[in-house]
Design an enzyme around this catalytic site. Structure first.
Site, PDB file in Angstrom:
ATOM      1  N   CYS A   2      24.246   2.814   7.237  1.00  0.00           N
ATOM      2  CA  CYS A   2      24.771   3.550   8.061  1.00  0.00           C
ATOM      3  C   CYS A   2      26.206   3.964   7.845  1.00  0.00           C
ATOM      4  O   CYS A   2      27.147   3.181   7.747  1.00  0.00           O
ATOM      5  CB  CYS A   2      23.652   4.468   8.676  1.00  0.00           C
ATOM      6  SG  CYS A   2      21.829   3.733   8.968  1.00  0.00           S
ATOM      7  N   ARG A  47      22.208   8.212   6.552  1.00  0.00           N
ATOM      8  CA  ARG A  47      20.834   7.357   6.939  1.00  0.00           C
ATOM      9  C   ARG A  47      20.664   6.699   5.690  1.00  0.00           C
ATOM     10  O   ARG A  47      20.704   7.267   4.464  1.00  0.00           O
ATOM     11  CB  ARG A  47      19.591   7.619   7.772  1.00  0.00           C
ATOM     12  CG  ARG A  47      18.585   6.569   7.925  1.00  0.00           C
ATOM     13  CD  ARG A  47      17.229   7.342   8.635  1.00  0.00           C
ATOM     14  NE  ARG A  47      16.568   6.135   9.111  1.00  0.00           N
ATOM     15  CZ  ARG A  47      15.275   5.804   8.949  1.00  0.00           C
ATOM     16  NH1 ARG A  47      14.679   6.783   9.163  1.00  0.00           N
ATOM     17  NH2 ARG A  47      14.420   5.381   9.183  1.00  0.00           N
ATOM     18  N   LEU A  48      20.770   5.037   5.743  1.00  0.00           N
ATOM     19  CA  LEU A  48      20.752   5.291   4.090  1.00  0.00           C
ATOM     20  C   LEU A  48      18.698   3.947   5.324  1.00  0.00           C
ATOM     21  O   LEU A  48      19.101   3.478   5.898  1.00  0.00           O
ATOM     22  CB  LEU A  48      20.927   3.793   4.341  1.00  0.00           C
ATOM     23  CG  LEU A  48      20.876   2.640   2.778  1.00  0.00           C
ATOM     24  CD1 LEU A  48      20.222   3.581   1.650  1.00  0.00           C
ATOM     25  CD2 LEU A  48      21.590   1.308   2.641  1.00  0.00           C
ATOM     26  N   ILE A  50      16.194   1.087   5.404  1.00  0.00           N
ATOM     27  CA  ILE A  50      16.121   0.077   5.432  1.00  0.00           C
ATOM     28  C   ILE A  50      14.598  -0.441   6.874  1.00  0.00           C
ATOM     29  O   ILE A  50      13.538  -0.954   6.255  1.00  0.00           O
ATOM     30  CB  ILE A  50      16.871  -0.971   5.873  1.00  0.00           C
ATOM     31  CG1 ILE A  50      18.380  -0.448   5.999  1.00  0.00           C
ATOM     32  CG2 ILE A  50      17.090  -2.274   5.707  1.00  0.00           C
ATOM     33  CD1 ILE A  50      18.546  -0.959   3.765  1.00  0.00           C
ATOM     34  N   ASN A  73      25.088   2.458  13.068  1.00  0.00           N
ATOM     35  CA  ASN A  73      25.046   1.193  11.886  1.00  0.00           C
ATOM     36  C   ASN A  73      24.579  -0.364  12.197  1.00  0.00           C
ATOM     37  O   ASN A  73      25.735  -0.816  12.475  1.00  0.00           O
ATOM     38  CB  ASN A  73      26.694   1.796  11.307  1.00  0.00           C
ATOM     39  CG  ASN A  73      26.993   0.802   9.930  1.00  0.00           C
ATOM     40  OD1 ASN A  73      25.926   0.917   8.855  1.00  0.00           O
ATOM     41  ND2 ASN A  73      28.002   0.654   9.641  1.00  0.00           N
ATOM     42  N   GLY A  74      23.755  -0.812  11.218  1.00  0.00           N
ATOM     43  CA  GLY A  74      23.698  -1.492  11.546  1.00  0.00           C
ATOM     44  C   GLY A  74      21.943  -2.318  11.880  1.00  0.00           C
ATOM     45  O   GLY A  74      21.257  -1.873  10.890  1.00  0.00           O
ATOM     46  N   SER A 366      25.101 -12.227   0.861  1.00  0.00           N
ATOM     47  CA  SER A 366      25.580 -13.027   1.302  1.00  0.00           C
ATOM     48  C   SER A 366      26.153 -14.022   1.449  1.00  0.00           C
ATOM     49  O   SER A 366      25.520 -14.231   2.443  1.00  0.00           O
ATOM     50  CB  SER A 366      26.694 -11.793   1.573  1.00  0.00           C
ATOM     51  OG  SER A 366      27.913 -12.192   0.637  1.00  0.00           O
ATOM     52  N   GLY A 367      26.950 -15.101   0.986  1.00  0.00           N
ATOM     53  CA  GLY A 367      27.150 -16.427   1.738  1.00  0.00           C
ATOM     54  C   GLY A 367      28.275 -16.285   2.459  1.00  0.00           C
ATOM     55  O   GLY A 367      28.729 -17.135   2.631  1.00  0.00           O
TER      56      GLY A 367
END
Length: 643
Positions: A2, A47-48, A50, A73-74, A366-367
């Protein structure tokens, strides 16, 4: 994932809407604001969705009696365990979100709850009982958080462009940060290139109460190698912990995939995803380059390796060609990055994220971080060589290496990777501690940086590396030069650069990027592993490579390392050539008053002729000019380059 924004110590609810509008790309699914005029506090949220896609996850969110409010956010990866324990104790949860678990943990433990969190986050929490605002950033700085203090008032947001919606925020270049930017290509520490606007540093919490601010660390690693554990036991521990970390970060109520470059780190993540879910459809994403495009940058094409990994693990691989119209995309990248950052790796990161989002994927693993945690960089090898060369201190090594660098530059060209690396190795040979770390990270030279500045600003731009590097060194707990080097990388390079562009480029298209190598359990484990198992002889990341041999072929694990980047030197000759001439021309430079036009023209000519390799420094100047147009001239409005 977010976007958050807000203020304390002032009543300005009219700002919350515009600040949230500037963050709409971070959260297109929902918007919320909450404020209390008497308490002089306001929180905004984009807001996204998830976890828990229902309206019950709406933010800002309060506890049962409205004494706590949070804009968050997180992702909290260990929230299921905490939720189960708290529910058994009788906490009346109203949602399935990790946000509500954060509120419950704070209600139970106060600020001590930060030590219980394993995730990536930035949040603002208002405690009405104490009339205290809590701003916190995760242990490694994966998620961004900026703030601006105006007397006893404070404003904060996930991105600088949201702060620029405050009409009275000054838009001035921070000259103290200019030297850092020209050294590293990005700005480490709490400062930004915008005067007065600061970053909350990784693993830190900021407390605002009655107009007073206190900032302090809440997280630290202890690098105390445990010599009682055998190499085989470390290999098993690394495998099992990394597998758990990857599985933890696969919790999602929306489609999830992974970046797959074909390198060790991203391939290992995908391998552990497949191990966790043998029959699940897994989609991975990468970029491919035209034949020979990356030869001058790193000499190896990653795409065939990514294809091989995808085939061996039975996952789908989607790709996009890394041949963007750089003139068109560069202003967009500068706009979304918020801070000037002269690493073209933002282009593939953005294009992969865009492809995934258009494909219906909302989360990618992601690495990023594997090289810092397990000693994977060439700089780690350089440190090992510095150790080996100590016994030869009486010999004139520096002149000999300088001579080798000179002849390789003459024979192979200034832009050749061997010539570049020899020159950088030479700089670190005669240094130690923080000075050595900065020397191997330096993208230019102090003489060039000083000569390129206009006389009117030369004395205002510090020559020395930023003070934050000393603070990071002083905060180091443990033993080992290589451990110290990695600690400095995590605090600066990762937090202020790699995570910055990874977060901003993915959130530009409303996609969440997760980083299993930053799992708290894994980081604490790696900090206890003796240095000789992380870097064994000339084998980087030895213990991690051995742990992954059961999943991946040895030819992939032990292949030559490449970076995650873009063909910048090629672009400088093609896509960006005309733009460089326009934006770094004498008239534009004189108008800005920061750089000496004659010296910059010399840099351009030397680079064009191949006499010297100034590609990244020129790109840094170009990026800075576009950033100033975007954030100083236009208050956070994306520009268009007409060529």
């Amino acid at each position: 994932m977010c976007g958050i924004a807000g203020y304390a110590g002032v009543h300005r609810p009219e700002l919350l809407g515009p600040m949230c509008d500037a963050l709409v790309h971070r959260g297109p699914d929902d918007e919320g604001v909450w404020f209390d005029a008497n308490a002089q506090i306001g929180l905004g949220h984009r807001r996204l969705s998830i976890i828990d896609l229902s309206p019950a996850g709406h933010q800002p969110m309060s506890n049962r009696d409205g004494t706590l409010w949070i804009s968050y956010n997180g992702e909290l990866y260990n929230f299921p365990e905490h939720r189960e324990r708290l529910a058994r104790a009788g906490y009346p949860f109203r949602s399935q979100s990790d946000t509500e678990v954060l509120l419950a943990l704070y209600e139970e433990m106060g600020l001590d709850f930060l030590a219980e969190l394993n995730g990536m986050f930035a949040f603002a929490l208002w405690d009405a009982r104490l009339r205290r605002l809590v701003l916190a950033r995760d242990h490694a700085g994966v998620k961004p958080l900026y703030y601006w203090r105006d007397g006893g008032r404070i404003y904060f947001a996930s991105e600088i462009k949201a702060l620029l919606r405050i009409p009275d925020l000054p838009r001035r270049l921070h000259l103290d940060s200019l030297g850092s930017y020209l050294t590293f290509l990005w700005v480490p520490g709490e400062d930004t290139m915008l005067e007065g606007v600061k970053k909350l540093e990784p693993g830190h919490v900021l407390l605002w109460q009655d107009g007073k601010v206190e900032t302090r660390p809440w997280f630290s690693l202890s690098y105390e190698p445990d010599e009682a554990v055998s190499s085989d036991e470390w290999i098993e521990a690394v495998h099992d912990t990394f597998a758990r970390a990857t599985r933890r970060q696969m919790v999602s109520d929306v489609p999830l995939g992974a970046f797959l470059s074909g390198g060790l780190d991203s391939s290992s993540i995908v391998a552990c995803m497949r191990e966790a879910f043998p029959s699940r459809r897994i989609t991975t994403y990468t970029v491919r380059c035209a034949p020979g495009a990356m030869a001058q940058e790193q000499g190896v094409d990653d795409y065939p390796y990514a294809c091989g990994v995808a085939e061996s693990l039975g996952v789908e691989l989607r790709s996009i060609e890394l041949e963007p119209d750089a003139v068109r995309l560069l202003p967009k990248m500068v706009y979304h990055l918020d801070e000037p950052d002269a690493d073209p790796a933002v282009f593939p990161s953005y294009l992969i994220s865009k492809l995934a989002r258009e494909d219906g994927t909302t989360v990618l693993l992601s690495g990023t971080g594997g090289d810092e945690v397990f000693f994977g960089y060439r700089s780690h090898l350089a440190y090992r060589e510095y150790e080996r060369l100590r016994w030869m201190a009486q010999f004139p090594l520096a002149p000999a290496i300088s001579t080798a660098a000179y002849f390789s530059r003459m024979a192979l060209g200034a832009g050749n990777p061997i010539a570049r690396r020899l020159s950088k190795f030479r700089r670190g040979l005669t240094e130690d501690g923080v000075e050595r770390h900065v020397a191997v990270a330096d993208w230019s030279s102090a003489d060039v940086r000083r000569a390129m500045l206009a006389e009117t600003v030369r004395e205002k731009v510090p020559d020395a590396y930023p003070a934050c590097m000393e603070r990071y060194r002083d905060a180091f707990v443990g033993r080992g030069d290589l451990n110290l080097h990695s600690h400095l990388l995590i605090q600066s390079f990762l937090a202020a650069h790699n995570f910055l562009y990874t977060d901003k480029s993915s959130m530009a298209v409303s996609l969440e990027a997760r980083v299993p190598f930053m799992d708290v359990e894994l980081m604490r484990l790696a900090a206890r592993i003796p240095e000789r198992y992380k870097l064994r002889g000339y084998t980087t990341k030895w213990v991690f490579k051995k742990a992954m041999e059961r999943h991946l072929p040895k030819r992939l694990i032990h292949r030559r390392k490449t970076g995650f980047g873009a063909p910048l030197r090629r672009w400088m000759r093609t896509d960006l050539g005309e733009v460089v001439g326009e934006l770094l021309g004498p008239a534009r430079l004189r108008a800005r008053g920061l750089f000496d036009p004659a010296f910059v023209q010399r840099l351009l000519q030397e680079n064009a002729s191949g006499r010297a390799d100034h590609a990244y420094l020129i790109y840094a100047l170009l990026t800075l000019e576009i950033w100033m147009q975007t954030f100083l001239d236009r208050a956070g409005v994306e520009v268009t380059l007409d060529t």
